[in-house]
Scaffold this motif. Structure first.
Motif, PDB file in Angstrom:
ATOM      1  N   GLU A  39       0.851  -1.201   0.000  1.00  0.00           N
ATOM      2  CA  GLU A  39       0.000   0.000   0.000  1.00  0.00           C
ATOM      3  C   GLU A  39       0.883   1.246   0.000  1.00  0.00           C
ATOM      4  OE1 GLU A  39      -3.250   1.147  -0.162  1.00  0.00           O
ATOM      5  OE2 GLU A  39      -2.286   3.094   0.165  1.00  0.00           O
ATOM      6  N   LYS A  40       0.559   2.136  -0.914  1.00  0.00           N
ATOM      7  CA  LYS A  40       1.332   3.376  -1.075  1.00  0.00           C
ATOM      8  C   LYS A  40       1.227   4.291   0.139  1.00  0.00           C
ATOM      9  CE  LYS A  40      -0.489   6.511  -3.917  1.00  0.00           C
ATOM     10  NZ  LYS A  40      -0.876   7.210  -5.150  1.00  0.00           N
ATOM     11  N   ARG A  56     -20.362   5.459   1.965  1.00  0.00           N
ATOM     12  CA  ARG A  56     -20.571   4.653   0.770  1.00  0.00           C
ATOM     13  C   ARG A  56     -21.854   3.851   0.950  1.00  0.00           C
ATOM     14  NH1 ARG A  56     -17.341   7.708  -0.476  1.00  0.00           N
ATOM     15  NH2 ARG A  56     -15.325   7.439  -1.459  1.00  0.00           N
ATOM     16  N   GLY A  57     -22.637   3.813  -0.123  1.00  0.00           N
ATOM     17  CA  GLY A  57     -23.836   2.995  -0.091  1.00  0.00           C
ATOM     18  C   GLY A  57     -23.488   1.578  -0.509  1.00  0.00           C
ATOM     19  N   ILE A 154       4.165   0.822  -5.534  1.00  0.00           N
ATOM     20  CA  ILE A 154       4.675   0.018  -6.648  1.00  0.00           C
ATOM     21  C   ILE A 154       4.937   0.976  -7.812  1.00  0.00           C
ATOM     22  CG2 ILE A 154       4.044  -1.742  -8.357  1.00  0.00           C
ATOM     23  CD1 ILE A 154       2.536  -3.186  -6.161  1.00  0.00           C
ATOM     24  N   ASP A 303     -11.432  -0.278  -8.809  1.00  0.00           N
ATOM     25  CA  ASP A 303     -11.247   0.924  -9.634  1.00  0.00           C
ATOM     26  C   ASP A 303     -10.057   0.783 -10.588  1.00  0.00           C
ATOM     27  OD1 ASP A 303     -13.361   2.049  -8.329  1.00  0.00           O
ATOM     28  OD2 ASP A 303     -12.306   3.848  -7.675  1.00  0.00           O
ATOM     29  N   GLY A 315     -19.267   2.113  -7.481  1.00  0.00           N
ATOM     30  CA  GLY A 315     -17.884   1.691  -7.699  1.00  0.00           C
ATOM     31  C   GLY A 315     -17.367   0.710  -6.675  1.00  0.00           C
ATOM     32  N   LEU A 316     -17.610   0.983  -5.416  1.00  0.00           N
ATOM     33  CA  LEU A 316     -17.141   0.090  -4.364  1.00  0.00           C
ATOM     34  C   LEU A 316     -17.856  -1.256  -4.478  1.00  0.00           C
ATOM     35  CD1 LEU A 316     -15.736  -0.591  -1.707  1.00  0.00           C
ATOM     36  CD2 LEU A 316     -17.572   0.601  -0.524  1.00  0.00           C
ATOM     37  N   ASN A 317     -19.155  -1.185  -4.725  1.00  0.00           N
ATOM     38  CA  ASN A 317     -19.925  -2.428  -4.853  1.00  0.00           C
ATOM     39  C   ASN A 317     -19.419  -3.284  -6.009  1.00  0.00           C
ATOM     40  OD1 ASN A 317     -21.972  -2.067  -2.758  1.00  0.00           O
ATOM     41  ND2 ASN A 317     -22.505  -0.244  -3.926  1.00  0.00           N
TER      42      ASN A 317
HETATM   43  C1  LIG Z   1     -17.372  11.183  -4.017  1.00  0.00           C
HETATM   44  C2  LIG Z   1     -17.418   9.690  -4.185  1.00  0.00           C
HETATM   45  C3  LIG Z   1     -18.524   8.972  -3.681  1.00  0.00           C
HETATM   46  C4  LIG Z   1     -18.604   7.598  -3.866  1.00  0.00           C
HETATM   47  N1  LIG Z   1     -19.684   6.913  -3.377  1.00  0.00           N
HETATM   48  C5  LIG Z   1     -19.779   5.590  -3.580  1.00  0.00           C
HETATM   49  C6  LIG Z   1     -20.890   4.837  -3.057  1.00  0.00           C
HETATM   50  O1  LIG Z   1     -21.788   5.380  -2.411  1.00  0.00           O
HETATM   51  N2  LIG Z   1     -20.932   3.498  -3.295  1.00  0.00           N
HETATM   52  C7  LIG Z   1     -19.946   2.874  -4.008  1.00  0.00           C
HETATM   53  O2  LIG Z   1     -20.069   1.660  -4.235  1.00  0.00           O
HETATM   54  N3  LIG Z   1     -18.869   3.537  -4.474  1.00  0.00           N
HETATM   55  C8  LIG Z   1     -18.756   4.873  -4.279  1.00  0.00           C
HETATM   56  N4  LIG Z   1     -17.664   5.543  -4.730  1.00  0.00           N
HETATM   57  C9  LIG Z   1     -16.591   4.788  -5.416  1.00  0.00           C
HETATM   58  C10 LIG Z   1     -15.691   4.040  -4.425  1.00  0.00           C
HETATM   59  O3  LIG Z   1     -15.163   4.902  -3.451  1.00  0.00           O
HETATM   60  C11 LIG Z   1     -14.534   3.374  -5.186  1.00  0.00           C
HETATM   61  O4  LIG Z   1     -15.063   2.658  -6.269  1.00  0.00           O
HETATM   62  C12 LIG Z   1     -13.776   2.422  -4.253  1.00  0.00           C
HETATM   63  O5  LIG Z   1     -13.104   3.148  -3.259  1.00  0.00           O
HETATM   64  C13 LIG Z   1     -12.761   1.598  -5.053  1.00  0.00           C
HETATM   65  O6  LIG Z   1     -12.025   0.801  -4.183  1.00  0.00           O
HETATM   66  P1  LIG Z   1     -10.598   0.235  -4.629  1.00  0.00           P
HETATM   67  O7  LIG Z   1     -10.103  -0.564  -3.476  1.00  0.00           O
HETATM   68  O8  LIG Z   1     -10.714  -0.388  -5.959  1.00  0.00           O
HETATM   69  O9  LIG Z   1      -9.711   1.527  -4.864  1.00  0.00           O
HETATM   70  P2  LIG Z   1      -9.264   2.649  -3.819  1.00  0.00           P
HETATM   71  O10 LIG Z   1     -10.275   2.821  -2.750  1.00  0.00           O
HETATM   72  O11 LIG Z   1      -8.903   3.823  -4.647  1.00  0.00           O
HETATM   73  O12 LIG Z   1      -7.953   2.037  -3.164  1.00  0.00           O
HETATM   74  C14 LIG Z   1      -6.759   1.907  -3.908  1.00  0.00           C
HETATM   75  C15 LIG Z   1      -5.602   1.828  -2.953  1.00  0.00           C
HETATM   76  O13 LIG Z   1      -4.405   1.614  -3.710  1.00  0.00           O
HETATM   77  C16 LIG Z   1      -3.388   2.435  -3.191  1.00  0.00           C
HETATM   78  N5  LIG Z   1      -2.407   2.679  -4.267  1.00  0.00           N
HETATM   79  C17 LIG Z   1      -2.537   3.496  -5.326  1.00  0.00           C
HETATM   80  N6  LIG Z   1      -1.448   3.420  -6.113  1.00  0.00           N
HETATM   81  C18 LIG Z   1      -0.616   2.531  -5.540  1.00  0.00           C
HETATM   82  C19 LIG Z   1       0.669   2.011  -5.898  1.00  0.00           C
HETATM   83  N7  LIG Z   1       1.318   2.407  -6.989  1.00  0.00           N
HETATM   84  N8  LIG Z   1       1.239   1.087  -5.066  1.00  0.00           N
HETATM   85  C20 LIG Z   1       0.601   0.661  -3.951  1.00  0.00           C
HETATM   86  N9  LIG Z   1      -0.617   1.143  -3.572  1.00  0.00           N
HETATM   87  C21 LIG Z   1      -1.223   2.048  -4.368  1.00  0.00           C
HETATM   88  C22 LIG Z   1      -4.109   3.700  -2.734  1.00  0.00           C
HETATM   89  O14 LIG Z   1      -3.359   4.421  -1.771  1.00  0.00           O
HETATM   90  C23 LIG Z   1      -5.390   3.114  -2.156  1.00  0.00           C
HETATM   91  O15 LIG Z   1      -5.286   2.812  -0.791  1.00  0.00           O
HETATM   92  C24 LIG Z   1     -17.555   6.920  -4.552  1.00  0.00           C
HETATM   93  C25 LIG Z   1     -16.427   7.631  -5.020  1.00  0.00           C
HETATM   94  C26 LIG Z   1     -16.371   9.001  -4.848  1.00  0.00           C
HETATM   95  C27 LIG Z   1     -15.179   9.752  -5.386  1.00  0.00           C
END
Ligand SMILES: Cc1cc2nc3c(=O)[nH]c(=O)nc-3n(C[C@H](O)[C@H](O)[C@H](O)COP(=O)(O)OP(=O)(O)OC[C@H]3O[C@@H](n4cnc5c(N)ncnc54)[C@H](O)[C@@H]3O)c2cc1C
Length: 510
Positions: A39-40, A56-57, A154, A303, A315-317
């Motif tokens: 994790e970065k 987040r919903g 990374i 994401d 997105g989270l879902n």
């Molecule tokens: C305003 C807003 C509201 C939202 N509301 C909702 C909602 O209600 N319901 C929903 O389902 N989704 C919602 N989303 C979307 C949701 O937040 C994302 O889809 C979700 O966080 C994605 O999770 P993830 O683990 O894929 O990525 P992230 O949460 O982005 O986590 C990625 C991780 O990787 C790490 N990282 C990045 N680059 C590197 C690297 N090179 N090396 C090592 N680590 C790295 C980051 O530090 C981070 O901790 C919302 C987004 C926004 C912006």
């Protein structure tokens, strides 16, 4: 985990300890794989992950996934947060989500249309907080033996036929597999040879915490204006959509008080004054998806694999669904218990679902734009959503109830999430899924079906008993991710079960 000259080789390296990377790590570790998360960020605590920005919903498939692994009760449900979209003006009726900001009310939704979903069903939606979700998942991952390194990103990846090397500056780690869960700007995606195709943004979105000198100048709730949209979910928390083609977000200019005030004045058509800007972040509706989720030993999830506007909160879902789908398949591949082509079904099942979500977010943006065409369409969609059928259709999509995979077989339950059947002794089926194993559910208590389950060793466990409301089924084969791979209402036939099981589990001759 194996030691080589300089390195420990992990079964799987995951980049990113966001919710998707953490949940995937839990799934893999539950299936006895060694996992390293890189994790970065130095600290997991960011104000953007806390109330109200971090709200987040969670939709039905995510709630079910957490429930099936015994994690749902660790989220503080009793403090279930009110949707930020439910405004003071709308508080009389319970809002169940929205489409393009058009509210969806629970009392207008006909849940009887989802007959197969209903017995003992878990919640269809609830609000949680990123910080809380990540805390719960981190605790579980560490308890299962996942190693998490924080504070180094990374920077590059390289793969051979047998392993993947990740570079962190001058350090490197090796794994048999790498999964990029490093978010929208994924380095794994960029350096791992993936194409990221899609559409460019229409707007820059702002989420801000501010002090407003003259709050009476702004209306509460969501307001579409001739130049964009602003939402005041509660005093001091303002969300804005400025249809600038995403220019401000990509400019990487600092988000200053003056800038936010200028945008808010323009969008609201007022001379409102922001006296202090406490916290702000921007986002866009850029909609892109990796054309493939796998390049040999490197995979993408969350994401990193797909981005779209957060409208409607999907997105989270979507990412948690990726993790639930991928975890057991990758673990089976590592343990050599995967039938031919199992890992390929991650792409064939999850890519279409991701594409649907991208289109869902594009459709919302299309009717939120300023301008007469979009506003005319918006009015028609609003009328449709206010009908019972319209509200039920939208709820089915927003709550994730329509989500299913197109698997072979005729029974209407095949490809769908298994209902939370309740046994006569009061135990719900979901409580028997904490170990992440496949289940052969036999309601006929047939000794030959029990013997058949044994042919698959510890991949499959046999569960029999009497169920209170069984929707007519006599037997079902349930994958570790809770998806029904096969079911019947008739006398179960061992040949049919063997044929279905062979697609997902490896036959182990005893
Ligand atoms: C305003 C807003 C509201 C939202 N509301 C909702 C909602 O209600 N319901 C929903 O389902 N989704 C919602 N989303 C979307 C949701 O937040 C994302 O889809 C979700 O966080 C994605 O999770 P993830 O683990 O894929 O990525 P992230 O949460 O982005 O986590 C990625 C991780 O990787 C790490 N990282 C990045 N680059 C590197 C690297 N090179 N090396 C090592 N680590 C790295 C980051 O530090 C981070 O901790 C919302 C987004 C926004 C912006």
């Amino acid at each position: 985990m194996k030691a080589t000259q300089n390195h420990l080789i992990h079964d799987v390296i995951i980049s990113g300890a966001g919710p998707v990377g953490l949940f995937l790590a839990c799934e893999l570790a539950l299936a006895k794989c060694s996992v390293l998360i890189i994790e970065k960020a130095e600290s997991p605590h960011s104000p953007l992950k806390q109330f109200p920005f971090g709200i987040r919903g969670l939709s039905a498939p995510s709630i079910e996934a957490l429930y099936r692994r015994g994690l749902l009760q660790e989220l503080e449900l009793h403090k279930r947060l009110k949707s930020p979209h439910s405004t003071i003006a709308q508080a009389q009726r319970k809002q169940a989500g929205h489409f393009a900001g058009i509210p969806l009310y629970e009392d207008n939704i006909d849940t009887t249309q989802w007959a197969y979903r209903l017995p003992g069903s878990t919640e269809t939606s609830l609000m949680s907080e990123m910080k809380e979700i990540e805390t719960v998942l981190t605790r579980r991952a560490e308890a299962l033996g996942v190693v998490i390194t924080r504070g180094q990103a990374i920077t590059n990846v390289h793969q051979t036929a047998d392993e993947v090397t990740v570079q962190l500056g001058d350090r490197s780690f090796k794994g048999k597999w790498l999964v990029g869960c490093d978010g929208s700007r994924s380095v794994v995606r960029k350096t791992g040879g993936f194409e990221f195709a899609g559409t460019e943004p229409e707007f820059t979105g702002y989420s801000t915490q501010v002090t407003i000198a003259d709050p009476e100048k702004l209306k509460p709730g969501r307001n579409l204006t001739p130049t964009g949209m602003y939402l005041q979910s509660q005093p001091g928390y303002i969300m804005i959509q400025d249809f600038d083609g995403g220019a401000f977000h990509s400019s990487e200019e600092p988000i200053t008080r003056e800038h936010v005030q200028e945008v808010l004045r323009r969008i609201s058509g007022t001379d409102v004054t922001i006296s202090a800007l406490h916290l702000a972040t921007t986002w866009t509706d850029r909609a892109r998806q990796a054309t493939t989720y796998r390049n040999r030993r490197i995979l993408l999830a969350g994401d990193a694999a797909h981005i779209h506007s957060p409208l409607g909160g999907q997105g989270l879902n979507l990412g948690l669904g990726d993790a639930m789908n991928l975890g057991w398949k990758l673990a089976a591949t590592i343990h050599a218990t995967a039938p031919e082509g199992l890992l390929d079904t991650y792409q064939s099942e999850r890519h279409p679902i991701g594409a649907e979500v991208l289109n869902w977010s594009r459709a919302q943006v299309a009717i939120m734009k300023p301008g007469p065409d979009a506003r005319a369409l918006n009015a028609i969609v609003r009328d449709l959503i206010n009908t019972r059928d319209g509200a039920t259709y939208i709820a089915g999509r927003v709550w994730g109830i329509h989500t299913h995979y197109n698997l072979d077989g005729h029974h209407p339950l095949i490809g769908h999430s298994v209902p939370n059947f309740e046994f006569e002794n009061g135990t719900p089926l979901g409580e028997l899924m904490h170990d992440g194993k496949g289940i052969l559910l036999d309601l006929t208590m047939n000794a030959s079906i029990k013997a058949l389950a044994d042919e698959y060793g510890n991949q499959l466990k046999y569960i029999s008993g009497s169920i209170k409301e069984r929707l007519g089924i006599t037997a079902a084969l349930i994958r570790p991710d809770g998806i029904i791979a096969w079911a019947t209402d008739k006398e179960p036939n061992c040949n049919d079960i063997r044929k279905a099981a062979g697609r997902w589990f490896k036959y182990i001759l005893k």
